[in-house]
Design a protein around this motif. Structure first.
Motif, PDB file in Angstrom:
ATOM      1  N   MET A 140       0.815  -1.205   0.000  1.00 48.09           N
ATOM      2  CA  MET A 140       0.000   0.000   0.000  1.00 48.09           C
ATOM      3  C   MET A 140       0.855   1.264   0.000  1.00 48.09           C
ATOM      4  SD  MET A 140      -3.131   0.592   2.641  1.00 48.09           S
ATOM      5  CE  MET A 140      -2.279   1.177   4.075  1.00 48.09           C
ATOM      6  N   PHE A 199       1.014   5.624   0.168  1.00 48.20           N
ATOM      7  CA  PHE A 199       0.346   6.673   0.938  1.00 48.20           C
ATOM      8  C   PHE A 199       0.282   7.946   0.103  1.00 48.20           C
ATOM      9  CE2 PHE A 199      -0.164   4.906   5.187  1.00 48.20           C
ATOM     10  CZ  PHE A 199       0.515   3.720   5.024  1.00 48.20           C
ATOM     11  N   ILE A 215       5.868   5.677  -0.921  1.00 45.70           N
ATOM     12  CA  ILE A 215       5.909   4.442  -0.131  1.00 45.70           C
ATOM     13  C   ILE A 215       5.523   4.651   1.324  1.00 45.70           C
ATOM     14  CG2 ILE A 215       7.556   3.192  -1.552  1.00 45.70           C
ATOM     15  CD1 ILE A 215       9.749   4.236   0.356  1.00 45.70           C
ATOM     16  N   ASP A 216       5.635   5.870   1.803  1.00 49.17           N
ATOM     17  CA  ASP A 216       5.127   6.148   3.135  1.00 49.17           C
ATOM     18  C   ASP A 216       4.735   7.617   3.210  1.00 49.17           C
ATOM     19  OD1 ASP A 216       8.481   5.860   3.841  1.00 49.17           O
ATOM     20  OD2 ASP A 216       7.445   7.780   4.140  1.00 49.17           O
ATOM     21  N   GLU A 217       4.019   7.947   4.261  1.00 52.32           N
ATOM     22  CA  GLU A 217       3.437   9.281   4.348  1.00 52.32           C
ATOM     23  C   GLU A 217       4.506  10.362   4.464  1.00 52.32           C
ATOM     24  OE1 GLU A 217      -0.471   9.368   6.613  1.00 52.32           O
ATOM     25  OE2 GLU A 217       0.489  11.216   7.297  1.00 52.32           O
ATOM     26  N   GLN A 218       5.566  10.043   5.164  1.00 53.55           N
ATOM     27  CA  GLN A 218       6.608  11.050   5.358  1.00 53.55           C
ATOM     28  C   GLN A 218       7.296  11.384   4.036  1.00 53.55           C
ATOM     29  OE1 GLN A 218       7.928  10.718   9.112  1.00 53.55           O
ATOM     30  NE2 GLN A 218       9.595  12.182   9.008  1.00 53.55           N
ATOM     31  N   THR A 219       7.561  10.341   3.243  1.00 51.11           N
ATOM     32  CA  THR A 219       8.154  10.581   1.922  1.00 51.11           C
ATOM     33  C   THR A 219       7.198  11.400   1.075  1.00 51.11           C
ATOM     34  OG1 THR A 219       9.281   8.447   2.065  1.00 51.11           O
ATOM     35  CG2 THR A 219       9.105   9.448  -0.130  1.00 51.11           C
ATOM     36  N   ALA A 268       9.643  17.047   7.591  1.00 45.99           N
ATOM     37  CA  ALA A 268       8.196  17.240   7.672  1.00 45.99           C
ATOM     38  C   ALA A 268       7.759  16.927   9.090  1.00 45.99           C
ATOM     39  CB  ALA A 268       7.470  16.319   6.695  1.00 45.99           C
ATOM     40  N   ALA A 302       4.966  15.630   9.614  1.00 49.55           N
ATOM     41  CA  ALA A 302       4.014  14.518   9.501  1.00 49.55           C
ATOM     42  C   ALA A 302       4.449  13.413  10.440  1.00 49.55           C
ATOM     43  CB  ALA A 302       3.960  14.011   8.066  1.00 49.55           C
ATOM     44  N   SER A 317       3.601  10.406  10.869  1.00 48.38           N
ATOM     45  CA  SER A 317       3.223   9.036  10.538  1.00 48.38           C
ATOM     46  C   SER A 317       4.392   8.298   9.911  1.00 48.38           C
ATOM     47  CB  SER A 317       2.077   9.051   9.534  1.00 48.38           C
ATOM     48  OG  SER A 317       2.533   9.583   8.319  1.00 48.38           O
ATOM     49  N   SER A 318       4.255   7.023   9.837  1.00 53.36           N
ATOM     50  CA  SER A 318       5.246   6.242   9.104  1.00 53.36           C
ATOM     51  C   SER A 318       4.544   4.992   8.626  1.00 53.36           C
ATOM     52  CB  SER A 318       6.416   5.871  10.004  1.00 53.36           C
ATOM     53  OG  SER A 318       5.947   5.098  11.077  1.00 53.36           O
ATOM     54  N   ALA A 319       5.156   4.269   7.790  1.00 49.74           N
ATOM     55  CA  ALA A 319       4.506   3.076   7.238  1.00 49.74           C
ATOM     56  C   ALA A 319       5.404   1.870   7.484  1.00 49.74           C
ATOM     57  CB  ALA A 319       4.245   3.264   5.754  1.00 49.74           C
ATOM     58  N   TYR A 320       5.116   0.842   6.774  1.00 47.65           N
ATOM     59  CA  TYR A 320       5.895  -0.387   6.987  1.00 47.65           C
ATOM     60  C   TYR A 320       7.377  -0.152   6.726  1.00 47.65           C
ATOM     61  CZ  TYR A 320       1.225  -2.146   6.002  1.00 47.65           C
ATOM     62  OH  TYR A 320      -0.118  -2.365   5.983  1.00 47.65           O
ATOM     63  N   LEU A 321       7.611   0.660   5.716  1.00 49.03           N
ATOM     64  CA  LEU A 321       8.974   0.792   5.241  1.00 49.03           C
ATOM     65  C   LEU A 321       9.392   2.242   5.368  1.00 49.03           C
ATOM     66  CD1 LEU A 321      11.381  -0.479   3.628  1.00 49.03           C
ATOM     67  CD2 LEU A 321      10.205   0.249   1.568  1.00 49.03           C
ATOM     68  N   PHE A 322      10.519   2.517   5.887  1.00 50.25           N
ATOM     69  CA  PHE A 322      11.005   3.890   5.962  1.00 50.25           C
ATOM     70  C   PHE A 322      12.474   3.900   5.574  1.00 50.25           C
ATOM     71  CE2 PHE A 322      10.110   8.154   6.890  1.00 50.25           C
ATOM     72  CZ  PHE A 322      11.314   8.718   7.276  1.00 50.25           C
ATOM     73  N   ARG A 323      12.924   5.061   5.128  1.00 55.40           N
ATOM     74  CA  ARG A 323      14.290   5.133   4.591  1.00 55.40           C
ATOM     75  C   ARG A 323      15.345   5.099   5.677  1.00 55.40           C
ATOM     76  NH1 ARG A 323      14.971   9.950   2.542  1.00 55.40           N
ATOM     77  NH2 ARG A 323      12.843  10.677   2.802  1.00 55.40           N
TER      78      ARG A 323
END
Lengths: 913, 210
Positions: free
Chosen positions: A35, A37, A113-117, B28, B30, B32-38
């Motif tokens: 998924m 974002f 790929i994620d909200e921060q990006t 940012a 923001a 939030s974060s998701a499954y994958l982060f840098r």
């Protein structure tokens, strides 16, 4: 086994355990592998054009997958057909835009790929704007040199002569659904559609004003919003059907509204008295009787201006949506009030045919009119998902929600009221200016007029109106659209008149109360008005008068001073649309004897998704424990269902349940006769069995027989008149048991309206301006009661919304820069638990509506206006009639007026201040 | 901001400066974060300093859970996006509405405004952790909700139930008005307040009788 009574009994809804354990999934709770974002880039300007856009840096960032701009939205090409035969309009809202019309309007969306990006990538986008003229106050726009909110103009109006173009109907499933909707929505014995013929430029059944007439891409929120009471029946029609050329594709159908330039003159402004609304030319007008004659009969005439503010819906769950595609179909997890009715809307917004759209919405965290068929923003993750070839979650933040989450239009109105010395209203001359926002034509100004017409039955009435565009967030129907504002702005004037004539406030409402087939709105070509199915307002007033201890409070508390505290009491009558007709019921009696009800109703807190089926279960004598309700996904074979809006669901869908249950009973009888001999009529359905002279069958046995016999019994043959949407669902359920499927084809004489009478006692602290609601009583005329606890919850919830409008809820916009000063909860001040009345009583009159077999009418909306009016009346009773001329009556208004000898210091003409 | 500094800081003493630097570096606010982060380099792009995740242990609903968490990540985001616990809701993400209320060492807290890293070593309880894991028997407050058909759309429900559960430990026999004050940090837009209070009072009664 005695048949259990279900209608009118409390019960535990089947979704409550999931909710209370946190298992219930709302839109933002879904997760799918891979998924993405999405984040939005929104306009900082109230009105601008995108001059330069460079997304290359953003697209080059690792993890950024796709960008969606206005050019990607369907309807970008003017004239493109958006399914259902509705032509695209360059003026329609499309979800994304290159010419933002309000601060906060989404310009583009980006998936990563994620909200921060995604958020970082948005920052990397280079975008330049050319600011354009803007306006946030309708009166400013009407000045001779006032700015226009849009390039095309500043008001919505209908051209005087409707063209003879046929109502276009596109082929295909889309049209099928829409055609079904049009047919389904057409009420029996109701005049309002014919009301289109009465006026020239005044324009049509205001359903068209709701905007779908203008724009295929519009986020059409039908419901009873348009023309309030007058469109109660029209509310049954799907979004698509509205605004088309009329139901029978007859010639002379009303033309869609258009944006025009409309200015008043300097003389108009000069003529208005101090702090009075000027009354230049209007685009819309209707009359009933002759108001000049009416005023001649009056012993007292008042002429006042009142302003109600725009208020955001602010559902606790924002309109987050998640979308993905599979085998060419769009699967959308969203937040919507109406499961079935969202399909056509999303199809329209994404350029698909409805058969390619699946809506999943098992739980919605509130809508209040802002999510009737979902939200146009749903198109964004849908199309981003297609572009990126991955599921996309678009989390809408509370900040975004203030801008795209919709709001109730503020109404500025001037009302001239004529009253006889016994309290009877001889004339009302009302002029309403509705703050339209930048998009769809809003019908709230018109609904305010028809609601007042119904609530007080004036002997004569003239209504004039203007719908002025502003560069503020888009407006849409909010719980009693137009009706709440109408009662809110009119009740204080009525109370003042009653007080001047030395009359009891309850007595004045009673002498003007609607009863029986009470009429409302304009005179139609036959000289008569549209009218309601029934009204038991006098009974409600009498009941409340007693329960609230009106006489005791009036004698002891009203006007009482205790140090700096002042008490006051008030009453208000509030009608709103209470039902539509023509939808379908569908359920299966399974071979194990259980019944599965297919429920197309949204699950946004009204419990109607479950309540209505108890009507059918009761008719069959089936215990509720043997019933299952399928809901929440349009892939689950649901029947054609009304929108969950306009307080129509309980009425419309218990009728549909009644029709389906009647079908089931008939089939049970026929199966029993076929199996055991004799005439079907000789068999009776009771206690989980069908029994008669030849013997009996349990429901389980009857269901097995139904499969054996086939034909109509198990769904192989379907009735002709059910909607195509239902036909598709029913075909998928063939052979599973005894299929009960039928359209609500019951007659109805009049329009279904429900009424709530509110009684309020307040205490005002003259040192702080704080208003406390000590006691509030709501008496509901909603026909037969379907779910007592649910009813009380709706009465309390609607009353609290009215309280919020009376006391604290509003917007504030910087007039110079056109930007929002009040955003989010903290500044827009919805009521908290500490604002609740110290004592709350809710009762129903309980008399059945005679025009529906179940006797049941809806309740969601009428309570709002009742509290709005009653609480403001109580404030005036406590601290004086001249304290306020606008709502909400906030602390500063009260204190400033008290320090000014009881005379208000505000002008009630500028919006959003 | 480098990890050497981090290891010397306890969860309570992450300095304001380092937090802000981390936030700015991440580019940012923001949360939030998701499954994958840098956290690792991708295509030669260095990872943003504030984007570093650390593997920490959280005690959630009686279980120790190992999870990668950014320094500026909020508990609400960790629960919802990394631990599969979506019962805790985001209503405003900024401490206005209480939809995100969880119990941390028995105290109701807004998880949207609590940094996950500060909760290491504390007991976190969410709506999913109230019922008995072995028998699925509902907690006292949950049962009160069932008994009285509390709430309408129920988006605010997890927050209210957690707030009430925490409050009742401090005042097991409140008046209706006291309980209203106890949960006044929770907003309900359906405005079901009257029925909510009735349900929570019923829950209080169940709790006393347990």
């Amino acid at each position: 086994m005695a048949d259990t009574k279900l209608v009118g009994q409390n019960y535990t809804t089947p979704d409550l355990v999931a909710k209370v354990t946190g298992k219930a999934k709302y839109a933002e709770d879904y997760r799918i592998e891979g998924m993405l974002f999405a984040k939005l880039l929104v306009s900082p300007h109230p009105h601008a054009r995108v001059k330069r856009l460079d997304t290359s840096a953003a697209l080059a960032m690792p993890g950024v997958k796709a960008i969606l701009t206005a050019d990607d939205m369907p309807g970008a090409a003017v004239g493109a057909t958006l399914g259902e035969g509705v032509q695209a309009s360059a003026q329609a809202e499309r979800g994304l835009t290159n010419e933002p019309l309000y601060q906060g309007e989404p310009i583009l969306a980006l998936a990563a790929i994620d909200e921060q990006t995604a958020a970082e990538a948005i920052e990397a986008i280079v975008i330049e704007f050319e600011p354009l003229p803007f306006v946030v106050d309708p009166i400013e726009s009407l000045r001779p040199n006032g700015p226009n909110a849009r390039i095309q103009g500043n008001v919505w109006m209908r051209p005087a002569t409707p063209p003879a173009a046929p109502a276009g109907r596109a082929a295909g499933a889309a049209a099928g659904a829409a055609a079904g909707a049009a047919a389904a929505g057409a009420p029996a014995g109701v005049a309002p559609a014919a009301a289109t013929a009465t006026r020239g430029a005044g324009g049509a059944a205001a359903e068209g004003q709701r905007g779908t007439g203008a724009a295929g891409g519009a986020a059409a929120p039908p419901g009873a919003s348009a023309a309030g009471p007058a469109a109660g029946a029209a509310a049954g029609a799907a979004p698509a059907a509205r605004g088309r050329g009329g139901r029978g594709a007859a010639a002379g159908a009303p033309a869609p509204p258009q944006i025009a330039i409309w200015k008043w003159t300097d003389e108009d402004f000069a003529k208005a008295g101090a702090n009075q609304m000027p009354m230049g030319k209007a685009t819309d007008e209707w009359v009933f009787g002759n108001v000049d004659e009416g005023f001649k009969k009056a012993d007292l005439i008042l002429d006042e201006t009142f302003m109600t503010q725009s208020t955001g819906h602010q559902p606790l769950e924002t309109r987050t949506a998640m979308a993905y595609w599979q085998n060419g179909k769009l699967f959308l997890h969203g937040s919507t009030q109406s499961t079935v009715q969202t399909v056509a809307a999303v199809a329209r917004w994404t350029g698909l045919t409805p058969d390619k759209v699946v809506i999943i919405s098992e739980y919605t965290g509130g809508g209040f009119g802002s999510k009737i068929p979902g939200a146009i923003s749903m198109a964004i993750p849908a199309l981003l998902s297609k572009k990126a070839n991955a599921p996309v979650m678009m989390r809408i933040t509370r900040e975004d929600e203030h801008f795209i989450g919709r709001a109730r239009p503020g109404i500025l109105a001037r009302v001239k009221l004529g009253m006889r010395k016994d309290g009877r209203i001889t004339a009302i001359d009302m002029y309403a200016i509705c703050d339209n926002g930048p998009y769809d034509a809003q019908g709230d100004g018109r609904s305010a007029g028809t609601t007042i017409s119904l609530a007080y039955q004036p002997e004569t009435m003239r209504w004039r109106g203007l719908t002025v565009l502003t560069n503020t967030p888009p407006k849409t129907s909010q719980r009693a659209p137009g009706g709440a504002q109408g009662i809110g702005l009119f009740e204080p004037l009525l109370s003042k008149a009653a007080k001047k004539l030395g009359l009891d406030q309850v007595a004045v409402r009673r002498i003007n109360a609607p009863a029986g087939h009470a009429g409302f709105g304009p005179a139609l070509p036959n000289g008569k008005q549209a009218y309601v199915t029934s009204a038991f307002v006098k009974e409600a007033l009498d009941k409340g008068h007693e329960l609230f201890d009106w006489d005791v409070k009036k004698a002891s508390y009203s006007g009482k001073k205790q140090g700096n505290l002042r008490r006051g009491i008030g009453v208000a009558v509030s009608p709103y649309s209470g039902g539509s007709i023509g939808f379908d019921g569908l359920f299966i009696i399974k071979p194990d004897g259980r019944i599965t009800f297919q429920s197309g109703i949204g699950n946004h807190g009204t419990h109607s998704a479950f309540d209505v089926h108890r009507q059918a279960a009761e008719m069959l004598g089936q215990p509720w424990e043997m019933c299952d309700v399928v809901f929440g996904s349009t892939a689950k074979n649901l029947p054609w269902t009304c929108i969950s809006a306009g307080s129509q669901t309980a009425h419309a869908m218990t009728r549909a349940a009644h029709a389906a249950a009647t079908d089931a009973i008939k089939k049970l009888q026929e199966i029993a006769a076929k199996a055991h001999g004799g005439k079907p009529e000789a068999y009776k359905v009771a206690g989980g069995k069908v029994s008669g002279p030849g013997g009996s069958l349990t429901f389980a046995q009857a269901a097995q027989k139904a499969i054996e016999y086939g034909g109509k019994f198990d769904g192989h043959e379907l009735p002709e008149d059910i909607n195509n949407f239902t036909k598709t669902s029913a075909k998928n359920l063939v052979g599973q048991g005894l299929m009960a499927v039928a359209k609500d084809a019951y007659p109805r004489d009049g329009q279904s309206q429900s009424f709530v009478v509110g009684f309020a006692e307040v205490e005002v602290d003259t040192e702080t301006g704080v208003v406390k609601v000590i006691d509030y009583t709501a008496i509901a005329d909603v026909g037969t009661v379907l779910n007592p606890r649910g009813l009380k919850g709706q009465l309390f919830g609607g009353s609290m919304l009215g309280l919020g409008h009376a006391k604290t809820q509003r917007w504030a916009y910087d007039q110079h820069y056109g930007v929002a000063l009040a955003r989010r909860f903290y500044q827009n001040k919805p009521p908290t638990i500490l604002d609740a009345p110290m004592s709350f009583t809710a009762e129903a009159v309980g008399l059945p509506d005679p025009e529906t077999p179940t006797g049941i009418r809806g309740v969601g909306e009428p309570p709002v206006g009742a509290a709005y009016g009653a609480i403001m009346n109580a404030i005036a009773d406590a601290v004086g009639d001249e304290i306020f001329r606008k709502a909400p009556v906030s602390l500063d208004i009260i204190l400033a007026a008290l320090e000014n000898g009881g005379q208000r210091t505000h002008e009630a003409l500028t919006a959003h201040v | 901001m480098d990890d050497k500094t981090m290891s010397e800081e306890t969860s309570e003493s992450v300095s304001r400066r380092s937090f802000i630097k981390g936030v700015i570096a991440a580019g940012a606010v923001a949360s939030s974060s998701a499954y994958l982060f840098r956290t690792t380099t991708l295509h030669g792009q260095p990872s943003a300093p504030g984007a570093v995740e650390r593997l920490i242990t959280l005690n959630v609903n009686g279980q120790d859970r190992r999870v990668d968490v950014m320094k500026q990540e909020t508990l609400a985001m960790t629960l919802r996006y990394k631990l599969g616990l979506t019962g805790t809701k985001l209503g405003c993400d900024r401490a206005e509405c209480g939809a995100c209320t969880v119990l941390i060492d028995g105290v109701p807290r807004y998880s949207c405004s609590t940094l996950t890293h500060t909760t290491r070593g504390q007991k976190i309880q969410t709506i999913e952790g109230l019922a008995d894991p072995a028998t699925s028997k509902l907690s006292a407050v949950q049962q009160g909700v069932i008994d009285e058909q509390g709430f309408q759309c129920a988006f605010c429900m997890p927050g209210f139930v957690m707030a009430a559960t925490g409050y009742l430990k401090t005042n097991p026999n409140p008046t209706r008005q006291e309980l209203a004050h106890g949960v006044s940090g929770n907003l309900c837009r359906c405005q079901d307040y009257d029925k909510i209070l009735t349900a929570l009072m019923k829950g209080a009664e169940h709790m006393r009788n347990a």
